[in-house]
Design a protein around this motif. Structure first.
Motif, short mmCIF file in Angstrom:
data_model
loop_
_atom_site.label_atom_id
_atom_site.label_comp_id
_atom_site.label_asym_id
_atom_site.label_seq_id
_atom_site.Cartn_x
_atom_site.Cartn_y
_atom_site.Cartn_z
N HIS A 1 -2.80 8.03 -5.60
CA HIS A 1 -2.45 6.73 -6.17
C HIS A 1 -1.33 6.06 -5.37
CE1 HIS A 1 -5.05 6.45 -9.60
NE2 HIS A 1 -4.60 7.58 -10.14
N ALA A 2 -0.33 6.84 -5.01
CA ALA A 2 0.81 6.28 -4.26
C ALA A 2 0.35 5.75 -2.91
CB ALA A 2 1.89 7.34 -4.08
N HIS A 3 -0.54 6.49 -2.24
CA HIS A 3 -0.98 6.03 -0.92
C HIS A 3 -1.90 4.82 -1.03
CE1 HIS A 3 -1.49 6.53 3.38
NE2 HIS A 3 -2.78 6.28 3.22
N LEU A 4 -2.76 4.80 -2.05
CA LEU A 4 -3.66 3.66 -2.20
C LEU A 4 -2.88 2.36 -2.40
CD1 LEU A 4 -6.53 5.11 -4.44
CD2 LEU A 4 -6.51 4.78 -1.96
N LYS A 5 -1.72 2.46 -3.04
CA LYS A 5 -0.91 1.27 -3.27
C LYS A 5 -0.37 0.68 -1.96
CE LYS A 5 0.63 2.44 -7.96
NZ LYS A 5 1.81 2.80 -8.80
N THR A 6 -0.30 1.49 -0.93
CA THR A 6 0.24 1.02 0.35
C THR A 6 -0.83 0.40 1.23
OG1 THR A 6 -0.11 3.10 1.58
CG2 THR A 6 1.89 2.93 0.25
N GLN B 1 -8.72 -2.28 -1.04
CA GLN B 1 -9.08 -1.42 -2.16
C GLN B 1 -10.35 -0.66 -1.80
OE1 GLN B 1 -7.33 -0.99 -5.02
NE2 GLN B 1 -8.75 0.59 -5.68
#
Length: 345
Positions: A197-202, A206
């Protein structure tokens, strides 16, 4: 009046060292240098292990020494140079495993009689050298932690084989514990989900889906009883449940096949190629079978498979880093170690 009696601390008998506990983190291994010679030395040790290549007969030895070790090291050396830590002149796997050991030592520093160290199953620092170093520091108990979430004979078991070989040459053996695989440990699954989740936010995009890629294994090894595939499936199912994703949004695949035998399927490269051909334009790949980034994640996935995806029509590709020495990753290792040290600390 009764005289006061002074009680001095007990002293160890001559030849008896203070009791200490050694914790040895072990990962797969790496060449010492990113050149043909260094890779050849590493591959010879790795591919001569009957846990890795079970048929070590004359045919395999001729193939290994006459063909594989003459051709493959040059190509793999080029791959290693793409990801090499030039500042430290070592592979990322060595850099990260050392960092994991250093962070664990700091995290459990309140247990001052615990000594943390790290080793590689193949290459350096060797398991033998680190066990000898730990026992020289007075460790009469040893916890070995194979850094493989899923068990296989070619990874976890061969670590034990080497540890037992070392202990077999010792008169004064330390008492031994080996940590179990942690493929469905709630802390591990939670750490994976948090990290993803943390990496997807960067990312600037999407992903339409996530591919969970695990190191492959010959199908016949599983047919003969290796639990590795079942544990990879269990990890993926637990991660799907934790992230509320179905099988179409979190796909399990296997990478890094070698030779001509059938390996566990579906294959990562073929899956990624087909996804692009089917019109998927944005994907992310996570590698839940690796505790630290290495050649198979940084070069094979992040470079080779990214190219496969884009060559076949894909547009945006992200390789999600392994847990490495991140806070979530170290939480997993620390909790595992503290649990297995119960009764010793």
């Amino acid at each position: 009046m009764t005289a006061a009696v002074s009680i001095e601390p007990a002293k160890a008998a001559p030849g008896v060292r203070p009791e200490r506990v050694g914790v040895l983190l072990v990962n797969l291994g790496t060449p010492d240098t990113a050149d043909t010679r260094g890779v050849r030395v590493y591959l010879r040790e790795f591919l001569s292990d009957p846990r890795v290549i079970e048929d070590q007969g004359l045919r395999w030895k001729l193939l290994l020494n006459g063909v594989i070790l003459q051709i493959r090291p040059r190509r793999k050396a080029r791959d290693y140079r793409k990801i090499w830590n030039n500042e430290k002149n070592e592979s990322p796997l060595k850099t990260i495993t050392r960092a994991q050991s250093d962070r664990l030592a700091a995290d459990i520093s309140d247990h001052d009689h615990v000594v943390v160290d790290w080793a590689m199953r193949y290459g350096n620092p060797s398991i033998r050298s680190r066990i000898e170093a730990l026992t020289a520091q007075g460790c009469d108990r040893l916890l070995v932690v194979p850094l493989y979430p899923q068990y296989s004979a070619a990874t976890s078991a061969t670590v034990c084989d080497e540890v037992f070989r070392v202990l077999g040459d010792m008169r004064a053996q330390p008492t031994l514990r080996v940590s179990p695989p942690y493929y469905d440990d709630p802390d591990y699954i939670d750490a994976l989900a948090v990290s993803i989740h943390a990496h997807l936010k960067t990312l600037p995009f999407q992903p339409e889906l996530i591919v969970a890629s695990y190191h492959g294994m010959p199908q016949k090894y599983v047919d003969e009883g290796d639990p590795y595939e079942a544990q990879c499936i269990a990890t993926t199912e637990a991660l799907r449940k934790r992230m509320v994703l179905d099988a179409s949004k979190l796909k399990l695949t296997f990478q890094s096949r070698f030779g001509f035998d059938q390996w566990l399927q579906p294959y990562t490269d073929k899956t990624i190629e087909q996804l692009a051909k089917d019109g998927v334009r944005r994907i992310a790949v996570v590698m839940p079978g690796f505790s630290a980034d290495c050649l198979e994640t940084l070069e094979e996935i992040a470079q080779e498979n990214a190219e496969i995806f884009k060559h076949n029509g894909g547009e945006q590709f992200a390789a999600i880093p392994c847990l490495n020495d991140s806070d979530p990753g170290m939480d997993v290792i620390r909790q595992l170690v503290l649990r297995e040290l119960q009764g010793w600390i």
